[in-house]
Motif scaffolding. Structure first.
Motif, PDB file in Angstrom:
ATOM      1  N   GLY A 112     -41.564  63.613 -14.136  1.00  0.00           N
ATOM      2  CA  GLY A 112     -42.812  62.865 -14.248  1.00  0.00           C
ATOM      3  C   GLY A 112     -42.599  61.423 -14.647  1.00  0.00           C
ATOM      4  O   GLY A 112     -43.277  60.520 -14.140  1.00  0.00           O
TER       5      GLY A 112
ATOM      6  N   SER B 216     -44.150  55.078  -9.036  1.00  0.00           N
ATOM      7  CA  SER B 216     -45.522  54.925  -8.550  1.00  0.00           C
ATOM      8  C   SER B 216     -46.108  53.576  -8.940  1.00  0.00           C
ATOM      9  O   SER B 216     -46.754  52.904  -8.137  1.00  0.00           O
ATOM     10  CB  SER B 216     -46.400  56.056  -9.100  1.00  0.00           C
ATOM     11  OG  SER B 216     -45.953  57.308  -8.661  1.00  0.00           O
TER      12      SER B 216
ATOM     13  N   GLY C 141     -53.328  62.089 -11.260  1.00  0.00           N
ATOM     14  CA  GLY C 141     -52.478  63.021 -11.983  1.00  0.00           C
ATOM     15  C   GLY C 141     -53.272  64.152 -12.618  1.00  0.00           C
ATOM     16  O   GLY C 141     -52.897  65.323 -12.520  1.00  0.00           O
TER      17      GLY C 141
ATOM     18  N   THR D  27     -54.625  66.435  -9.859  1.00  0.00           N
ATOM     19  CA  THR D  27     -53.552  67.242  -9.279  1.00  0.00           C
ATOM     20  C   THR D  27     -53.183  68.407 -10.197  1.00  0.00           C
ATOM     21  O   THR D  27     -53.020  69.549  -9.748  1.00  0.00           O
ATOM     22  CB  THR D  27     -52.308  66.378  -9.023  1.00  0.00           C
ATOM     23  OG1 THR D  27     -52.644  65.323  -8.110  1.00  0.00           O
ATOM     24  CG2 THR D  27     -51.179  67.208  -8.431  1.00  0.00           C
ATOM     25  N   ALA D  28     -53.060  68.121 -11.505  1.00  0.00           N
ATOM     26  CA  ALA D  28     -52.728  69.182 -12.450  1.00  0.00           C
ATOM     27  C   ALA D  28     -53.823  70.243 -12.505  1.00  0.00           C
ATOM     28  O   ALA D  28     -53.535  71.441 -12.596  1.00  0.00           O
ATOM     29  CB  ALA D  28     -52.503  68.581 -13.838  1.00  0.00           C
TER      30      ALA D  28
ATOM     31  N   PRO E 267     -47.339  65.641 -13.110  1.00  0.00           N
ATOM     32  CA  PRO E 267     -48.382  64.634 -12.893  1.00  0.00           C
ATOM     33  C   PRO E 267     -48.990  64.104 -14.194  1.00  0.00           C
ATOM     34  O   PRO E 267     -49.488  62.970 -14.225  1.00  0.00           O
ATOM     35  CB  PRO E 267     -49.428  65.386 -12.065  1.00  0.00           C
ATOM     36  CG  PRO E 267     -49.215  66.829 -12.355  1.00  0.00           C
ATOM     37  CD  PRO E 267     -47.743  66.961 -12.572  1.00  0.00           C
TER      38      PRO E 267
ATOM     39  N   SER F  43     -46.505  61.411 -15.645  1.00  0.00           N
ATOM     40  CA  SER F  43     -46.106  60.335 -14.726  1.00  0.00           C
ATOM     41  C   SER F  43     -46.459  58.929 -15.209  1.00  0.00           C
ATOM     42  O   SER F  43     -45.821  57.965 -14.809  1.00  0.00           O
ATOM     43  CB  SER F  43     -46.718  60.575 -13.342  1.00  0.00           C
ATOM     44  OG  SER F  43     -48.133  60.603 -13.437  1.00  0.00           O
TER      45      SER F  43
END
Length: 483
Positions: free
Chosen positions: A333, A340, A360, A363-364, A390, A393
């Motif tokens: 991450g 990113s 993030g 997504t999680a 995520p 990150s």
């Protein structure tokens, strides 16, 4: 704050003036020693906190606890009182020796850890959780207040990154160390005094962890006292008013002076005025991230319990599984977050970080549905690692943003207040999962269904709020860059 996830990348310092001179400064060895001690204290807090998760099942059986009570321990017991105590501790750290305040916090949460080992009923366990929450409340405002005074701005990003990563790895180390301590404590039982040899392993583990508090508190007191940033002489009220536009497109309000930077009216703004001018941004961030955290903050607590309850994982196995999951997820991450930001920021500007955190969290939340398909403890720990990616990150970016979102003389209180504002979400998350689990006792895999339902609803609603907050957030970041 605990539920406020990463927001933006570090902002560049001024190119001229004292800030430019600061680029050539280097931190003293004592600053790096202080950072190492802060990391040790943070890791100890992580171990003392995660040990409760590892020992939840044997405690639940011994004290006949329900899932709702377990949710209250994590929510109201720890999260609520952590938030309530954060602002007073931030106030104390802004006015008194921060080393003394932090050392007292370490001793308090260590005493609360020992008190857990004496618990014979739920009431004592709940009071001990309150003590743990109050003690650990000082970590965030004090460390985020000390680091800018220890390091020149040229090295502050590195120091923040080191501390953030260490704090994150502390969760992995906490799980690994906690599981090892549980195992070794039981193996070395015959070396203990006769009066303690009959105690359950979970009680002995709490006593062992509490004993580490005194040496860590002494290390905190050994840190060299740092000179606190001092605001420059006050300017006129008109100058302050002219230099701070409302949180609107027509003007960009400077939020924070850069450590060692040129004096400006931002250093004279009051705490209430600062919050009033940027309430849209702060409230949107707290609500958006808070909604997402309702379920996501419960995953680290409840997913290991699923492994223990459904698949028979022991505390030592849970410690190893959680530790490796957090470790692998954090490494991947962190690398993904840096990559990113380098790719997205030139294209999206200040909005990049908010987009990353929003994506993030969403997504999680979606990945959490895989919990319904796990078939072993290893599957559960692999899913935990996947969920961490995520969420981590952008985690190393949070300290820089929070420090730049307020003048130096308001920094600890601003961070503390944002933490308090997130309280309802931190309390609701574990409690909702526990209540749903008790309601679904007769349903196969009821605990997993409860986790997934809570996480999905909170994650989707949080993403919508963060999307709506993007405008004022961008204006706040541009205002900070203007300084």
């Amino acid at each position: 704050m605990s539920s406020l996830t990463p927001l933006a990348a570090a902002l560049p310092p001024d190119a001229t003036g004292p800030a430019a001179h600061e680029k050539t400064q280097k931190a003293l060895p004592s600053a790096w020693y202080a950072l190492a001690v802060l990391v040790i204290a943070t890791v100890l807090g992580s171990v003392d906190k995660v040990i409760l998760t590892l020992l939840t099942e044997p405690m639940r059986i011994a004290l006949t606890l329900s899932d709702t009570q377990l949710g209250l321990l994590q929510g109201a017991g720890i999260v609520l009182f952590t938030g309530i105590a954060t602002l007073p501790l931030g106030w104390l750290s802004d006015r008194y020796d921060r080393r003394v305040v932090l050392a007292a916090c370490v001793l308090l949460w260590s005493a609360a850890t020992a008190m857990r080992g004496t618990a014979m009923d739920y009431g004592v366990l709940f009071i001990a959780s309150i003590g743990l929450g109050v003690g650990e409340a000082g970590l965030t405002p004090i460390t985020n207040s000390m680091i800018p005074d220890l390091f020149p701005r040229a090295q502050r990003v590195l120091a923040n990154a080191v501390f953030a990563l260490s704090a994150i790895f502390g969760s992995a180390l906490g799980a690994l160390v906690g599981g090892t301590v549980v195992h070794l404590t039981d193996d070395l039982r015959h070396w203990l005094p006769a009066s303690m040899q009959h105690l359950e392993p979970w009680r002995l583990t709490f006593f062992v962890m509490a004993s580490a508090g005194v040496p860590v508190a002494l290390l905190v007191l050994s840190i060299r006292r740092t000179r606190r940033s001092v605001p420059p002489p006050a300017t006129s009220a008109k100058a302050v008013a002219d230099s701070h536009a409302d949180d609107a497109p027509s003007g960009f309000a400077p939020l924070a002076t850069l450590s060692g930077g040129q004096p400006d009216a931002a250093n004279d703004i009051g705490f209430r005025d600062h919050l009033r001018k940027h309430w849209r941004t702060f409230s949107g961030l707290v609500i958006g991230v808070g909604l997402a955290s309702i379920g996501l903050s419960s995953i680290g607590t409840w997913l290991p319990i699923v492994a223990a309850r459904e698949y028979g994982a022991t505390p030592a196995q849970m410690g190893q599984g959680m530790g490796l999951a957090f470790l692998c997820g954090t490494v991947v991450g962190g690398l993904l977050g840096v990559a990113s930001m380098r790719y997205v920021q030139p294209r999206m500007g200040p909005a990049a970080a908010l987009r990353i955190i929003m994506l993030g969290n969403l997504t999680a939340a979606l990945l959490s549905t895989l919990l319904l398909f796990t078939r072993s403890a290893n599957d559960a720990f692999m899913l935990l690692a996947l969920l961490v990616v995520p969420l981590i990150s952008g985690a190393v970016l949070l300290p820089n943003v929070l420090q730049d979102a307020a003048p130096s003389h308001l920094r600890a209180r601003t961070i503390a207040l944002l933490t308090m504002a997130s309280l309802p979400f931190g309390v609701v998350g574990p409690l909702v999962v526990g209540m749903l689990s008790d309601a679904l006792k007769s349903v196969p895999n009821g605990l997993a269904i409860s986790i997934v339902a809570t996480t999905l609803v909170g994650g989707c609603l949080g993403a919508l709020v963060l999307r709506a907050t993007e405008g004022p957030f961008v204006r706040l970041m541009r205002a900070a860059q203007a300084n």
